[in-house]
Design a protein around this motif. Sequence first.
Motif, PDB file in Angstrom:
ATOM      1  N   HIS A  15       0.173   5.460  -1.248  1.00 22.83           N
ATOM      2  CA  HIS A  15       0.319   6.570  -0.580  1.00 22.83           C
ATOM      3  C   HIS A  15       1.543   7.462  -0.951  1.00 22.83           C
ATOM      4  O   HIS A  15       1.402   8.807  -0.741  1.00 22.83           O
ATOM      5  CB  HIS A  15       0.756   5.947   1.263  1.00 22.83           C
ATOM      6  CG  HIS A  15      -0.390   5.400   1.779  1.00 22.83           C
ATOM      7  ND1 HIS A  15      -1.639   5.878   1.808  1.00 22.83           N
ATOM      8  CD2 HIS A  15      -0.404   3.883   2.406  1.00 22.83           C
ATOM      9  CE1 HIS A  15      -2.271   5.112   2.579  1.00 22.83           C
ATOM     10  NE2 HIS A  15      -1.630   4.019   3.026  1.00 22.83           N
ATOM     11  N   SER A  16       2.450   6.808  -1.417  1.00 25.05           N
ATOM     12  CA  SER A  16       3.693   7.513  -1.846  1.00 25.05           C
ATOM     13  C   SER A  16       3.287   8.547  -3.096  1.00 25.05           C
ATOM     14  O   SER A  16       3.681   9.644  -3.304  1.00 25.05           O
ATOM     15  CB  SER A  16       4.815   6.733  -2.370  1.00 25.05           C
ATOM     16  OG  SER A  16       5.150   6.248  -1.184  1.00 25.05           O
ATOM     17  N   CYS A  68       3.980  -1.607  -9.120  1.00 24.44           N
ATOM     18  CA  CYS A  68       2.701  -2.702  -8.999  1.00 24.44           C
ATOM     19  C   CYS A  68       2.550  -3.772  -9.610  1.00 24.44           C
ATOM     20  O   CYS A  68       2.112  -4.741  -9.328  1.00 24.44           O
ATOM     21  CB  CYS A  68       1.360  -1.731  -8.940  1.00 24.44           C
ATOM     22  SG  CYS A  68       1.163  -0.460  -7.792  1.00 24.44           S
ATOM     23  N   GLY A 105       5.125   1.103   3.448  1.00 21.11           N
ATOM     24  CA  GLY A 105       4.348   0.005   3.170  1.00 21.11           C
ATOM     25  C   GLY A 105       4.835  -0.830   4.547  1.00 21.11           C
ATOM     26  O   GLY A 105       3.957  -1.561   5.230  1.00 21.11           O
ATOM     27  N   LEU A 112      10.948   6.763  -5.169  1.00 25.38           N
ATOM     28  CA  LEU A 112       9.491   6.208  -4.899  1.00 25.38           C
ATOM     29  C   LEU A 112       9.648   4.693  -4.171  1.00 25.38           C
ATOM     30  O   LEU A 112       8.748   4.550  -3.351  1.00 25.38           O
ATOM     31  CB  LEU A 112       8.901   5.929  -6.251  1.00 25.38           C
ATOM     32  CG  LEU A 112       7.540   5.414  -6.410  1.00 25.38           C
ATOM     33  CD1 LEU A 112       6.530   6.318  -5.578  1.00 25.38           C
ATOM     34  CD2 LEU A 112       6.985   4.908  -7.762  1.00 25.38           C
ATOM     35  N   ALA A 137      -3.082   2.371  -6.130  1.00 25.10           N
ATOM     36  CA  ALA A 137      -1.965   3.462  -6.812  1.00 25.10           C
ATOM     37  C   ALA A 137      -2.640   4.442  -7.577  1.00 25.10           C
ATOM     38  O   ALA A 137      -2.548   5.690  -7.606  1.00 25.10           O
ATOM     39  CB  ALA A 137      -0.956   2.789  -7.455  1.00 25.10           C
ATOM     40  N   GLU A 186      10.214   5.538  -0.463  1.00 27.95           N
ATOM     41  CA  GLU A 186       9.108   6.009   0.318  1.00 27.95           C
ATOM     42  C   GLU A 186       7.908   4.852   0.329  1.00 27.95           C
ATOM     43  O   GLU A 186       7.389   4.871   1.301  1.00 27.95           O
ATOM     44  CB  GLU A 186       8.688   7.273  -0.523  1.00 27.95           C
ATOM     45  CG  GLU A 186       9.608   8.355  -0.521  1.00 27.95           C
ATOM     46  CD  GLU A 186       9.758   8.840   0.910  1.00 27.95           C
ATOM     47  OE1 GLU A 186       9.040   9.491   1.579  1.00 27.95           O
ATOM     48  OE2 GLU A 186      11.185   8.821   1.424  1.00 27.95           O
ATOM     49  N   SER A 187       7.883   4.315  -0.763  1.00 30.47           N
ATOM     50  CA  SER A 187       6.878   3.216  -0.689  1.00 30.47           C
ATOM     51  C   SER A 187       7.102   2.019   0.251  1.00 30.47           C
ATOM     52  O   SER A 187       6.216   1.688   0.957  1.00 30.47           O
ATOM     53  CB  SER A 187       6.678   2.563  -2.212  1.00 30.47           C
ATOM     54  OG  SER A 187       6.371   3.576  -3.081  1.00 30.47           O
ATOM     55  N   SER A 245       0.759  -1.328  -0.124  1.00 36.32           N
ATOM     56  CA  SER A 245      -0.088   0.060   0.166  1.00 36.32           C
ATOM     57  C   SER A 245       0.916   1.261  -0.034  1.00 36.32           C
ATOM     58  O   SER A 245       0.497   2.340  -0.394  1.00 36.32           O
ATOM     59  CB  SER A 245      -1.001   0.022   1.244  1.00 36.32           C
ATOM     60  OG  SER A 245      -0.212   0.098   2.474  1.00 36.32           O
ATOM     61  N   GLY A 246       2.146   0.908   0.400  1.00 33.65           N
ATOM     62  CA  GLY A 246       2.994   2.380   0.317  1.00 33.65           C
ATOM     63  C   GLY A 246       3.142   2.794  -0.895  1.00 33.65           C
ATOM     64  O   GLY A 246       3.215   4.120  -1.146  1.00 33.65           O
ATOM     65  N   ILE A 247       3.079   2.153  -2.006  1.00 32.91           N
ATOM     66  CA  ILE A 247       3.044   2.573  -3.424  1.00 32.91           C
ATOM     67  C   ILE A 247       2.061   3.742  -3.542  1.00 32.91           C
ATOM     68  O   ILE A 247       2.176   4.809  -4.120  1.00 32.91           O
ATOM     69  CB  ILE A 247       2.932   1.606  -4.435  1.00 32.91           C
ATOM     70  CG1 ILE A 247       4.239   0.614  -4.234  1.00 32.91           C
ATOM     71  CG2 ILE A 247       3.028   2.133  -5.746  1.00 32.91           C
ATOM     72  CD1 ILE A 247       4.107  -0.955  -5.054  1.00 32.91           C
ATOM     73  N   ALA A 270       5.407   4.097 -10.423  1.00 27.52           N
ATOM     74  CA  ALA A 270       4.498   3.373  -9.171  1.00 27.52           C
ATOM     75  C   ALA A 270       3.789   1.992  -9.924  1.00 27.52           C
ATOM     76  O   ALA A 270       3.559   1.153  -9.482  1.00 27.52           O
ATOM     77  CB  ALA A 270       3.458   4.388  -8.900  1.00 27.52           C
TER      78      ALA A 270
END
Length: 446
Positions: free
Chosen positions: A63-64, A92, A241, A233, A143, A236-237, A59-61, A88
């Motif tokens: 959110h980023s 994914c 995550g 990316l 995403a 941060e992801s 899920s961090g993808i 992103a």
Amino acid sequence: MLQNWKQIMLLAIPSLVSFATTTVTGTVNLIMVGHLGFLIIAVVGVVNIIMYNAFAIFSGIGHSVNYLVAQNYGQGDMKKGIERTYLAFYLCLIFAVFLSVVGWLFAGDVLRLTGGSSDLVAAGTTYTELRFYAMSFGIVNFAFHGFLRGIGSTTLSMVISLFTNAIMIFFTYTLTFGTLGLPELGLRGTGLAVLIGEALQTLICVYVFFFILNKKYKTRRLVAVEWREMKLLASESGKLGVQEFSLSLSMFIFTIFVARLGDHALAANEVALNVMSFGFMPAFAFGTTATILVGRYLGEGDPLKGKRAGTDVAILGSIFLLLLGTAELIFAEPIARLYSDDPAVFELAAYLISVSAYLQIFDGILNFYAGGLRGIGDTTFLLKVSFWVSWLLFVPLTYVCVFVLDLGSFGAWIALYSYLTVFGLLVMLRFYRTDWMAVRLKEAGH
């Protein structure tokens, strides 16, 4: 102030409806399959926790994308925002293949790890496999919705969610019970309905991104991998995550502890968590709004305005949760009876709902201010505090309350809300102790 609150509501209400749609879909599905028996309720509850963990890792993808695109949007540099969104999507797709393989080969093994009964594992393996396939599409969809929220298009995100979740409910009913000429597949039909809904949503997202949004943002152009941006990316992801996964894995262990109390306790726990998800819903919606506005104002070069927006979001979101908690407290037992007519299930579920009605405000505080911190890219702090509070407080306290003090399900929920309270207060403290004038946009290589 009124103008700020109006802007917040225009962004938050569509997000609220979107999250509500997903929550209502899960609730309706659980109510429908609940009539198949308490074992099926327990299966769905356990698998929901498994899927929450699988989703959390990736899920961090989304959110980023949300906060980075919001910053780029405020900065007026949507070319970079589109490039980051493409990167992103590449991530994914890789993870979607991975999730499908896990579901295909290891669905039963993953379900067995929960410690549920052999009957639960036998009844839920195929359903678990189908949910893994659905999650492969779900991370791509998340995403894409992160991009939509980053540009402030929460209404479009809402419309897509409404349509696809309605389709999911339709197929849950028809495939589970065999109506309108479709086969009666039971729990397998419920899993197929989720898969159909997520896959259809991916097709819609592809059309919207590459055709509808292309006119304004020039989205239909292949983006080469720029490794510095990909590193940003991915970093941060990864942090966001792992933060979400730390929370979800601790919830998974929480469920394992509750499962040791028996299938009735597990079913009641799932019903209560499902009802309380209506409190998580405005928390997520307003938290996302904080991310959008804080990121946007930072991109515009006015971080103090972002700080003020985060505070206003927290005030409005708290009002929502207080009203919702009052309704849950008053109608706890009638709500619990919607899920099951088994007294061993609905009486315990109603008690847990009543206990939690107002405590969920702390989950709101956590989400509101974590959303603000995501908006400025303070992801390292969120990762660290999530890890320490989950594993030094939540998991040990749950074990002590359930098994040492012998408080049963009530003890488990004491631990849950102690955790959310401490976590929320720490995040709020960080938000207000941040030197907002020193905050800078996230750039590759920094």
